[in-house]
Scaffold this motif. Structure first.
Motif, short mmCIF file in Angstrom:
data_model
loop_
_atom_site.label_atom_id
_atom_site.label_comp_id
_atom_site.label_asym_id
_atom_site.label_seq_id
_atom_site.Cartn_x
_atom_site.Cartn_y
_atom_site.Cartn_z
N SER A 20 0.84 -1.19 0.00
CA SER A 20 0.00 0.00 0.00
C SER A 20 0.87 1.24 0.00
O SER A 20 1.99 1.23 0.53
CB SER A 20 -0.92 0.02 1.22
OG SER A 20 -1.82 -1.07 1.19
N VAL A 22 0.32 5.62 0.39
CA VAL A 22 -0.58 6.76 0.60
C VAL A 22 0.22 8.04 0.49
O VAL A 22 1.35 8.14 0.98
CB VAL A 22 -1.30 6.66 1.96
CG1 VAL A 22 -0.31 6.64 3.11
CG2 VAL A 22 -2.27 7.81 2.13
N SER A 24 0.65 12.06 1.28
CA SER A 24 0.26 13.02 2.30
C SER A 24 0.99 14.33 2.07
O SER A 24 1.94 14.39 1.30
CB SER A 24 0.56 12.48 3.70
OG SER A 24 1.96 12.30 3.87
N ARG A 29 -4.15 17.63 -5.96
CA ARG A 29 -4.81 16.58 -6.72
C ARG A 29 -3.81 15.51 -7.12
O ARG A 29 -2.70 15.81 -7.51
CB ARG A 29 -5.45 17.17 -8.00
CG ARG A 29 -6.28 16.16 -8.80
CD ARG A 29 -6.91 16.80 -10.03
NE ARG A 29 -5.94 17.21 -11.02
CZ ARG A 29 -5.75 18.48 -11.37
NH1 ARG A 29 -6.46 19.44 -10.84
NH2 ARG A 29 -4.85 18.77 -12.30
N LYS A 58 -6.01 1.62 -7.80
CA LYS A 58 -5.76 3.05 -7.58
C LYS A 58 -7.02 3.72 -7.07
O LYS A 58 -8.13 3.43 -7.52
CB LYS A 58 -5.33 3.73 -8.88
CG LYS A 58 -4.13 3.12 -9.57
CD LYS A 58 -3.82 3.86 -10.85
CE LYS A 58 -2.71 3.17 -11.62
NZ LYS A 58 -2.36 3.90 -12.86
N ASP A 59 -6.83 4.64 -6.16
CA ASP A 59 -7.92 5.50 -5.69
C ASP A 59 -7.33 6.91 -5.56
O ASP A 59 -6.83 7.29 -4.51
CB ASP A 59 -8.49 5.01 -4.36
CG ASP A 59 -9.75 5.76 -3.96
OD1 ASP A 59 -9.94 6.90 -4.44
OD2 ASP A 59 -10.53 5.23 -3.16
N ASN A 60 -7.39 7.64 -6.66
CA ASN A 60 -6.77 8.96 -6.67
C ASN A 60 -7.44 9.91 -5.66
O ASN A 60 -6.76 10.73 -5.04
CB ASN A 60 -6.82 9.57 -8.06
CG ASN A 60 -5.89 8.86 -9.03
OD1 ASN A 60 -5.08 8.01 -8.64
ND2 ASN A 60 -6.01 9.17 -10.31
N ALA A 61 -8.72 9.76 -5.48
CA ALA A 61 -9.42 10.64 -4.54
C ALA A 61 -8.93 10.39 -3.10
O ALA A 61 -8.83 11.33 -2.31
CB ALA A 61 -10.92 10.41 -4.62
N GLN A 62 -8.63 9.14 -2.79
CA GLN A 62 -8.13 8.80 -1.46
C GLN A 62 -6.61 8.86 -1.38
O GLN A 62 -6.03 8.57 -0.34
CB GLN A 62 -8.61 7.40 -1.06
CG GLN A 62 -10.11 7.30 -0.90
CD GLN A 62 -10.62 8.20 0.22
OE1 GLN A 62 -9.99 8.32 1.28
NE2 GLN A 62 -11.73 8.87 -0.04
N LYS A 63 -5.99 9.20 -2.52
CA LYS A 63 -4.53 9.34 -2.59
C LYS A 63 -3.81 8.05 -2.20
O LYS A 63 -2.80 8.06 -1.49
CB LYS A 63 -4.06 10.51 -1.69
CG LYS A 63 -4.65 11.85 -2.11
CD LYS A 63 -4.25 12.96 -1.15
CE LYS A 63 -4.98 12.88 0.16
NZ LYS A 63 -4.69 14.03 1.05
N THR A 64 -4.36 6.94 -2.66
CA THR A 64 -3.76 5.66 -2.33
C THR A 64 -3.63 4.78 -3.58
O THR A 64 -4.38 4.95 -4.56
CB THR A 64 -4.59 4.88 -1.29
OG1 THR A 64 -5.91 4.66 -1.81
CG2 THR A 64 -4.69 5.63 0.02
N HIS A 66 -2.66 0.48 -4.25
CA HIS A 66 -2.31 -0.81 -3.67
C HIS A 66 -1.80 -1.73 -4.77
O HIS A 66 -2.22 -1.63 -5.93
CB HIS A 66 -3.53 -1.45 -3.01
CG HIS A 66 -4.19 -0.58 -2.00
ND1 HIS A 66 -3.69 -0.38 -0.74
CD2 HIS A 66 -5.33 0.17 -2.08
CE1 HIS A 66 -4.48 0.45 -0.09
NE2 HIS A 66 -5.47 0.79 -0.87
#
Length: 110
Positions: A20, A22, A24, A29, A58-64, A66
């Motif tokens: 994973s 993330v 920060s 964006r 990918k989850d660009n909105a959650q900035k993650t 995996h």
């Protein structure tokens, strides 16, 4: 901006791992996130589409992002790096920059 990776370690051949990452910090964006890997003496290579054993979520909105790896082989032993194209504001102007995580070691024993 920081990319923090987790989930690496030692696994036996045939096992699975989930990495994973993330983002920060001052992220306006996330445009894209990916996984690369590198072994000694070789260039970093993009992991996505490398093998059907690897799946990138990918989850660009959650900035993650995996990386799910299954049926691991000793040849998958490498340092895995998170990479992201992130828009930040500098002096009120958006800029897209490329960021790298510090890497997480994956070791697959035979």
């Amino acid at each position: 901006v920081q990319l923090v990776e987790s989930g690496g370690g030692l696994v036996q051949a045939g096992g699975s791992l989930r990495l994973s990452c993330v983002a920060s910090g001052s992220v306006f964006r996330v445009n894209d996130m990916n996984w690369y890997r590198q072994t000694p003496g070789k260039a970093r290579e993009l992991v996505a589409h490398m093998s059907p054993r690897f799946s990138v979520f990918k989850d660009n909105a959650q900035k993650t992002v995996h990386l799910q790896m299954t049926n691991l082989e000793p040849e998958d032993t490498a340092v895995y790096y998170c990479n992201a194209q992130i828009v930040v504001f500098r002096y009120g102007v958006p800029h897209e920059n490329t960021y790298w995580g510090s890497g997480t070691q994956v070791t697959v024993s035979s």
